[in-house]
Design a protein around this motif. Structure first.
Motif: not given
Lengths: 367, 551
Positions: B12-35
């Motif tokens: 249910r949580l995942s159908s919230r836009k904020a949560v969905k984009y939160g996950v994607y943005l975290t992945a992008v931030i980690l990519f830039f920050a760590l890799i």
């Protein structure tokens, strides 16, 4: 233009028998169709003739030449694939002149052939287009043009219209036949669509489970099917089950389920033998009320379907068998659901077959 | 909370836009920050140290010629790989012999031999007494550039064959059939139709071979002798120089390696699609001769000869001393952990631990990125840019990446344990492998399936759990295998980062380079253990893949 002879050819894929001792003779300049349900082995036969696969047993001749060991490029064939297989990295022009080029013709000669065939399929204006820019019909015409440009004397068509819209399909099938006839080629056309095969072929071979069931002109197959399968696969048939009750000279009397007696003309049956009568929907007459007479059976209308050209009735006979009747919708009277009717047929219009060993349902199954 | 309830809540949580984009943005931030950013920023931090090299023309020209050697060898080897890998892939996919299945499996073997062990194996085979040199009286190929070329060819060849085999299996053979029925003999059909159509895969194979070649460090160090390419130069600098000169030279070499590698990668990416294979010109008689009889069978024979004599036998030659060691007291000594073996076992454990951690991290942060790239989740342009950026660590020489990454973390986060920096380095190197294989797998799933699940009432996370995950299980596991293998093999980034920690390939390199006194039998056995354990782990993973890959 060559004739093609397939002599006792068999082919297995693992444990699956794709073709079982098939023999056929396709005449010179003939438009010949291999017709059958999916998986019957018709495409396998076409690919064997093309040399794309090798037979396990048997011989294939194109003209006088024994071709079993001849690679596809040396068989002088043109092959039109179901998916068209147009080279995606070449435009229409390069696709079309590919055959002449790989055969060593110079650019000038290849160019002349290219122009000729593009003219024939009316695709000159799109010669710069790549396959992904063409409509289905155009792709199909390019594929035919490419096969013709290669100098094919024998044109092999594997469900060439299968991927097209119904309307385009109807138009193009006559175009292909016209070209084949104009160029006096021999053509072998694989299809599962009996209407398509009937409308363009000189002769048709009906294939089922790797075996040829019957070969003949469209009229022969329709008028005189030699098996329950062909009677069902070519056109439509009603099947009525019964026993041979009387055999006198040429007359055969058959007792249907529920005791109704009808007459047929076929011989070669034994008294007491279990049989199936195949009668085409359009050969029945239908009239209001109950009437006695030869081959007249009473029943009631259960369903009416208006199809435009025809109107179809599903009639429940007095013996509880159900039959389909088709009548031209603009001629004669119409009948309503629940109406009592009498249906009848001429004895020569009923084809009598021994009851199939595997059962009727299994025998006419197309899958 | 029961498991299903929790999943439902998460769905249910995942159908919230904020949560969905939160996950994607975290992945992008980690990519830039760590890799992506640490390796770039590392060089910038130490930009000034390069002055040290610019002031020493001799050192600079040595660095430049080393870097030049790296690229010359990588380009030459990759071209050779594609030229010899194509007939091998053809033989595997188109041949009729029942032995080809075996050949298909065997052609993967050099891929699973960790490169440090491979380097030692080649050294024994080509140069040391007991190898082919014993047949020719002298060492056939001594340490130097030719052995480096042979080594790079050996370890990149299986990768190229694998990619081309995959492409040929995916390729619609109907095109080739069409060409044959139009009159083309097999050679012409493959030259004018098949290979032009699978050209993107040929380019991908070339890039993979190229990036493997410019990155490889440990094995190259073993066989290079006095010869220097980029990674060997950096290694030598670590050995010979101290203080700022050392730092300047490795930063300089790393910078040039990264810049040129990226330039070549971008050039190939930009020009590759425009590269036209000549399809109009045809020589019918000559090509017909090449298609049949002697020409075709001699092509197959040469292909097999190259594979067995240059790739397979040299790769496995280390088995000889390893087997010998089993029948001497070396085996019990090794098992007791005496002498050099204590450190060896520790390093082996560290290697596998590192491989496992990096694999898990990749799945966690790589999976959302793969979905972003495959499904254009963050808009067409940003997703396409990410698609290119994700590949960057793949083409950057791993030692250069390690050097720069270590500088960044040590300069800014000095408190960070070496182990964590090592994990980050391995993560950066393996990340593209995982994301690429996963995004390709996600792309293969028709969006219709996901939409169908949504119309049936599934929430975004539910769609992922019930549709995407089951359909890509196979690819997750094969991506994991790639990550794990790459991490266990990795030497360049490891030596660039560590001061005290030792992974197994690093220990093997040190043994061979006589930094630590180990006998040839001990080195052989050390390589043997590394190969056997890696093989067992891969086999186990493959069995899982086989059991689960029924889609």
């Amino acid at each position: 233009m060559p004739d093609v002879r397939v002599v006792n050819v068999s082919k297995k894929f693992g444990k699956i028998v794709a073709l079982d001792n098939v023999s056929l003779h396709i005449h010179e300049k003939e438009y010949f169709s291999l017709l059958g349900p999916s998986g019957c082995g018709k495409t396998t036969l076409l690919r064997l003739i093309a040399g794309l696969i090798q037979p396990d047993k048997g011989e294939i001749y194109i003209g006088e030449r024994f071709v079993n060991n001849v690679p596809p490029e040396d068989r002088d064939i043109g092959f039109v694939f179901q998916t068209f297989a147009l080279f995606p990295h070449m435009n229409v022009w390069d696709n079309v002149i590919y055959g002449p080029r790989v055969k060593g013709f110079d650019m000038k000669k290849a160019g002349i052939i290219g122009h000729e065939v593009l003219e024939m399929v009316k695709l000159h204006e799109r010669s710069d287009a790549f396959p992904n820019e063409l409509s289905g019909g155009m792709m199909q015409r390019t594929a035919v043009a490419r096969a013709l440009a290669a100098g094919a004397k024998l044109l092999l068509l594997d469900e060439p219209l299968g991927q097209l819209d119904a309307k385009v399909r109807k138009e193009l099938r006559y175009d292909i036949r016209r070209m084949v006839k104009d160029l006096e080629l021999t053509a072998i056309h694989v299809t599962h669509d009996q209407a398509e095969a009937m409308s363009i072929s000189d002769r048709i071979a009906v294939i089922k489970k790797g075996k040829v069931q019957q070969v003949g002109t469209p009229e022969e197959l329709y008028m005189n099917p030699q098996s329950v399968f062909v009677a069902n696969f070519i056109g439509e048939s009603n099947f009525l089950e019964g026993y041979v009750s009387i055999m006198t000279g040429k007359e055969t009397s058959i007792e249907l389920r529920g005791g109704t007696k009808v007459h047929a003309t076929n011989g070669d049956l034994k008294r007491g033998e279990r049989v199936v009568l195949a009668i085409r929907p359009e050969t029945f007459t239908i009239e209001k009320g109950a009437r006695r007479g030869e081959n007249a059976i009473s029943g009631s209308v259960e369903r009416v379907v208006f199809e435009g050209t025809n109107i179809r009735y599903e009639v429940r006979l007095e013996n509880q068998d159900s039959i389909l009747i088709a009548k031209p919708s603009l001629m004669g009277e119409w009948f309503n659901i629940g109406e009592k009717v009498t249906v009848s047929f001429q004895r020569e219009k009923a084809h009598v077959f021994p009851y199939p060993e595997t059962g009727l349902k299994e025998e006419i199954a197309v899958e | 909370m029961p498991k299903t309830k929790m999943l439902e809540a998460l769905d249910r949580l995942s159908s919230r836009k904020a949560v969905k984009y939160g996950v994607y943005l975290t992945a992008v931030i980690l990519f830039f920050a760590l890799i992506l950013l640490p390796p770039i920023l590392g060089i910038i931090i130490k930009w000034n140290t390069m002055q040290q090299v610019l002031n020493q023309p001799a050192l600079m020209s040595r660095a430049l010629s080393a870097v030049e050697n790296s690229f010359t060898i990588a380009l030459f080897v990759s071209a050779l790989d594609v030229a010899t890998g194509v007939p091998m892939a053809w033989l595997i996919t188109r041949g009729k012999s029942k032995w080809l299945n075996v050949l298909d499996t065997v052609s993967d073997i050099p891929f699973i031999v960790p490169t440090a062990a491979l380097g030692y194996s080649l050294l024994l085979f080509w140069s040391e007494p007991g190898g082919v040199s014993s047949l020719f009286g002298n060492s056939l190929v001594s340490q130097g550039w030719l052995l480096v070329v042979l080594l790079h060819f050996t370890f990149s060849y299986p990768v190229v064959v694998r990619v081309i085999v995959g492409a040929l299996l995916d390729y619609k053979k109907e095109y080739e059939n069409a060409s044959r029925t139009l009159g083309a003999p097999p050679f012409t059909a493959s030259r004018t139709v098949t290979f032009p159509i699978i050209k993107p895969s040929l380019i991908a194979a070339f890039i993979l071979a190229f990036s493997r070649s410019i990155s490889e460090t440990g094995a190259t160090f073993i066989v290079a002798g006095a010869f220097e390419n980029g990674p060997v130069f950096i290694q030598n600098m670590k050995k010979d120089y101290v203080g700022s000169t050392y730092e300047g030279s490795i930063v300089f070499a790393s910078f040039i390696l990264i810049a040129v590698a990226l330039a070549i990668f971008l050039t190939i990416r930009a020009l590759g699609p425009k590269l036209k294979l000549p399809v109009r010109k045809i020589w019918p008689t000559f090509e017909r001769k090449l298609s049949y009889s002697k020409a075709a069978s001699s092509r197959d024979s040469i292909t097999l000869l190259i594979f067995f004599a240059i790739v397979l036998i040299p790769s496995l030659f280390v088995a000889l001393p390893a087997l010998q060691a089993i029948f001497t007291d070396t085996l019990p000594k090794s098992l007791s952990g005496a002498g050099v073996w204590g450190e060896y076992w520790q390093s082996l454990l560290l290697s596998y631990f590192l491989g496992a951690v990096v694999t898990i991290l990749n799945v966690i942060i790589g999976l959302p990125m793969a979905i972003i790239v495959a499904r254009r989740k963050l808009g067409v342009l940003p997703s396409a840019v990410l698609d290119v950026l994700v590949n960057v660590p793949l083409v950057v020489p791993s030692i250069a990446l390690g050097v720069s990454l270590a500088i960044f973390w040590k300069a800014n986060f000095a408190f960070m344990p070496e182990m964590v920096v090592l994990i980050f380095a391995h993560l950066a190197i393996t990340y593209p492998y995982f994301v690429r294989s996963m995004s390709a797998a996600v792309e293969r799933i028709s969006p219709d399936l996901e939409e169908a699940a949504r119309t049936l009432g599934a929430k975004p996370l539910g769609v992922f759990r019930t549709i995407v995950l089951p359909l890509t299980k196979y690819s997750i596991l094969s991506g994991a295998i790639m990550v794990f293998t790459r991490s266990v093999s990795e030497t360049g980034a490891t030596v660039a980062v560590v001061t005290s920690l030792r992974t197994a390939p690093v220990v093997i390199v040190e043994w061979v380079m006589k930094k630590v006194a180990a006998t040839p039998l001990e080195i052989g056995l050390g390589c043997g253990f590394l190969i056997v354990f890696s093989f067992i782990i891969l086999l186990a993973l493959r069995l899982i893949v086989k059991g689960k890959g029924r889609y």
